[in-house]
Design a protein around this motif. Structure first.
Motif, PDB file in Angstrom:
ATOM      1  N   ILE A 137      -2.846  -5.564  -0.390  1.00  0.00           N
ATOM      2  CA  ILE A 137      -4.265  -5.244  -0.544  1.00  0.00           C
ATOM      3  C   ILE A 137      -4.745  -5.933  -1.819  1.00  0.00           C
ATOM      4  CG2 ILE A 137      -4.039  -3.026   0.638  1.00  0.00           C
ATOM      5  CD1 ILE A 137      -4.002  -1.590  -1.986  1.00  0.00           C
ATOM      6  N   ASP A 138      -6.048  -6.142  -1.956  1.00  0.00           N
ATOM      7  CA  ASP A 138      -6.546  -6.774  -3.173  1.00  0.00           C
ATOM      8  C   ASP A 138      -7.156  -5.715  -4.094  1.00  0.00           C
ATOM      9  OD1 ASP A 138      -9.251  -6.378  -2.401  1.00  0.00           O
ATOM     10  OD2 ASP A 138      -9.380  -8.353  -1.468  1.00  0.00           O
ATOM     11  N   ARG A 155       0.817  -1.218   0.000  1.00  0.00           N
ATOM     12  CA  ARG A 155       0.000   0.000   0.000  1.00  0.00           C
ATOM     13  C   ARG A 155       0.851   1.269   0.000  1.00  0.00           C
ATOM     14  NH1 ARG A 155      -3.129  -1.496   5.515  1.00  0.00           N
ATOM     15  NH2 ARG A 155      -2.662  -3.574   4.741  1.00  0.00           N
ATOM     16  N   ILE A 165     -10.127  -4.943  -5.076  1.00  0.00           N
ATOM     17  CA  ILE A 165     -11.297  -4.192  -4.603  1.00  0.00           C
ATOM     18  C   ILE A 165     -10.882  -3.169  -3.543  1.00  0.00           C
ATOM     19  CG2 ILE A 165     -13.490  -4.433  -3.338  1.00  0.00           C
ATOM     20  CD1 ILE A 165     -13.992  -6.980  -5.014  1.00  0.00           C
ATOM     21  N   GLN A 166      -9.981  -3.557  -2.683  1.00  0.00           N
ATOM     22  CA  GLN A 166      -9.464  -2.616  -1.678  1.00  0.00           C
ATOM     23  C   GLN A 166      -8.672  -1.492  -2.349  1.00  0.00           C
ATOM     24  OE1 GLN A 166      -7.334  -5.574   0.495  1.00  0.00           O
ATOM     25  NE2 GLN A 166      -9.074  -6.120   1.792  1.00  0.00           N
ATOM     26  N   LEU A 178      -4.694   5.699   2.891  1.00  0.00           N
ATOM     27  CA  LEU A 178      -5.357   4.568   3.564  1.00  0.00           C
ATOM     28  C   LEU A 178      -5.269   4.674   5.079  1.00  0.00           C
ATOM     29  CD1 LEU A 178      -4.467   1.429   1.423  1.00  0.00           C
ATOM     30  CD2 LEU A 178      -6.747   2.045   2.245  1.00  0.00           C
ATOM     31  N   ALA A 182     -17.272  -0.235  -4.627  1.00  0.00           N
ATOM     32  CA  ALA A 182     -15.989   0.271  -4.120  1.00  0.00           C
ATOM     33  C   ALA A 182     -15.581   1.564  -4.827  1.00  0.00           C
ATOM     34  CB  ALA A 182     -14.908  -0.792  -4.289  1.00  0.00           C
ATOM     35  N   GLN A 222     -11.143   1.042  -3.618  1.00  0.00           N
ATOM     36  CA  GLN A 222     -11.587   1.835  -2.450  1.00  0.00           C
ATOM     37  C   GLN A 222     -10.539   2.867  -2.054  1.00  0.00           C
ATOM     38  OE1 GLN A 222     -12.383  -0.978   0.733  1.00  0.00           O
ATOM     39  NE2 GLN A 222     -14.527  -0.333   0.807  1.00  0.00           N
TER      40      GLN A 222
END
Lengths: 305, 221
Positions: free
Chosen positions: A126-127, A86, A129-130, A145, A182, A133
């Motif tokens: 993180i994936d 991230r 979808i995250q 984040l 998301a 977001q």
């Protein structure tokens, strides 16, 4: 407008969008990317620059995007979750915005075992979808984040991918819904060959009203040879290539001409499917064919907005 | 739950032992015995192999559980044979190797690779089901861990490489998210698949040096 990129303008104006893909070189040549920009400039609204696709090391997507932009193409920066945590991803997003890149496509990333560094350690902090977001919060709340403030605006047009051919089939629409929730504003799908299955998936997408909340671009991969058709059918996970198409390519006199023709037919068919807002042509390593396909599909000239 | 191990190739073990001629071998009567990697039979086999390569084995033992505190006593009881050796070769998991290191001043070398902490699915087939991440997600994934069973540790459902219930990485690996999906469906809880799982706190995992835990009266309050 979220970012005011050419892609966003075309999609928001309700026009049928055309995006293409430009794979960066396994080397340092800016000229390679400049040539791709030249080939794609007049036939697409934006071009994706892949992020070490199939886990093979290439010039970074960020650098490739800058060269595409200098060459007059609206770039879509792809970010995969495989190689960066991230901290690194958010840092690259800041850099991308500073350099005038506004479209970002979020992906999980092909597993490293398929690439040329199978002994590498993957990240997946993180994936995908995250990641969507995170980008949305960076743009809408100007927050990282961790919650810290970002100095300056982060205008982004956020994209994601969808594969209607993966399993469980019934979950594929739900996964798309998660991506839209998301913050995904455009979606580029896996390559479409099996039109019926794709149409069935789109029917479910429209039923949930997702086509009204995001722009869905159908993926098209032009097939260059019979060998490529067989390879895609047998070895590329998540892609369905019907046997009839392989036979057609095997019997073709000029496989390149036939491959382009197939791509045009696919575009014409997906164009008629309700809820489809554009096509995404992935002719990686065969970018030169894209103008011809777009022309034959009657999608030229591209709008100037 | 056992620690799954695999023997290192002799070509790797031999140079790691260095120039010293004399070796003492330690096996483990628990996990390494179940895995047939460091039980009595394997220890004796290793002894023969090392002797064939010109080493002298000053002695050997199979400690009931090499990672246990009793290893200290076992080392003391066999001090004489161990003292003659230039090196100790430990045929246990890394827990055992490090326990021996803790209680002996000799140079200690591993004979095994520690693969994972897992369970035996069917006889002879071991599978990893927990990566000891320190922040258990099983409550939301109906008892199937996506962190360890998904090749990308995804938390929001299967990636685009899940086909026919298999992971794109190997046709022998079930897609963890297909397993979770099927179980949620059977339980009538598919709505859980629609919830977005936020970014994870990995600080409880293996990112910050050795993890420690102190048992106190308040620990489990």
């Amino acid at each position: 407008m979220k970012a005011g990129t050419n892609l966003e303008k075309v999609l928001e104006s309700g026009r049928f969008a055309v995006t293409a893909e430009a794979g960066p070189p396994k080397g340092t040549s800016a000229a390679v990317m400049q040539r791709k920009a030249e080939a794609l400039r007049h036939c697409c609204d934006a071009a994706n620059v892949t992020d070490n696709q199939t886990a093979i090391v290439r010039m970074s997507s960020l650098a490739g995007c800058v060269i595409m932009k200098q060459g007059g193409v609206d770039p879509v920066m792809q970010i995969v979750c495989r190689d960066r945590n991230r901290i690194a991803i958010q840092s690259d997003v800041l850099g991308a915005v500073a350099l005038g890149i506004g479209n970002i496509l979020c992906l999980s990333g092909d597993h490293q075992m398929f690439g040329n560094h199978p002994t590498a350690k993957n990240v997946f902090d993180i994936d995908s979808i995250q990641l969507i977001q995170a980008l949305k919060a960076m743009r809408d709340e100007q927050k990282f984040l961790c919650g810290d403030d970002i100095s300056g605006e982060v205008p982004l047009f956020i994209g994601a991918v969808a594969n209607p051919y993966a399993d469980p089939f019934e979950f594929r629409v739900a996964r798309l819904a998660k991506k839209v929730k998301a913050g995904a504003e455009f979606i580029q799908t896996q390559a479409v060959y099996d039109i019926d299955k794709f149409a069935k998936w789109m029917e479910m997408v429209v039923e949930r009203g997702l086509d009204k909340q995001t722009h869905i671009l159908a993926g098209v991969i032009p097939i260059k040879s019979a060998g490529m058709a067989r390879y895609m059918r047998d070895y590329v996970s998540g892609v369905t290539v019907p046997d009839e198409l392989v036979t057609r390519m095997e019997q073709a006199q000029d496989t390149k001409v036939e491959g382009a023709k197939v791509a045009v037919e696919i575009i014409e068919q997906v164009k008629e499917i309700p809820g489809i807002h554009g096509v995404h042509i992935m002719a990686v390593g065969w970018e030169d064919i894209v103008p011809e396909i777009v022309k034959q599909a009657g999608l030229l000239p591209r709008p100037v907005l | 739950m056992i620690t799954i191990t695999k023997q290192k190739p002799l070509e790797e073990i031999l140079p790691s032992l260095g120039k010293g001629k004399k070796v003492y071998i330690i096996g483990c009567g628990t996990c390494a015995t179940i895995c047939h990697t460091g039980g009595k039979a394997e220890v004796l086999e290793m002894k023969e192999k090392l002797e064939a390569e010109g080493k002298k084995v000053t002695g050997w033992m199979v400690i009931p559980t090499a990672c246990d505190e009793l290893t200290r006593e076992a080392l003391a009881e066999n001090a004489e044979a161990i003292e003659q050796a230039d090196a100790i070769l430990v045929m246990s998991c890394a827990f055992g190797v490090q326990t021996v290191t803790m209680y002996s001043d000799k140079a200690v070398y591993p004979a095994l690779n520690t693969l994972f902490v897992g369970k035996e699915e069917t006889p002879g087939h071991f599978i990893e089901v927990c990566m000891q991440c320190g922040n258990c997600v099983l409550a939301t994934t109906v008892g199937i861990c996506p962190l360890v069973r998904c090749a990308k540790s995804l938390l929001n459902g299967p990636c685009g490489g899940s086909v026919d219930g298999k992971c794109e990485v190997s046709p022998d690996t079930p897609c963890a998210w297909q397993l979770i999906y099927d179980r949620l469906k059977a339980l009538g809880q598919l709505d859980k698949m629609e919830e977005i799982v936020p970014v994870r706190d990995w600080s409880t995992s293996t990112s910050g040096g050795p993890r420690r835990f102190v048992l106190t009266d308040e620990t489990n309050d």
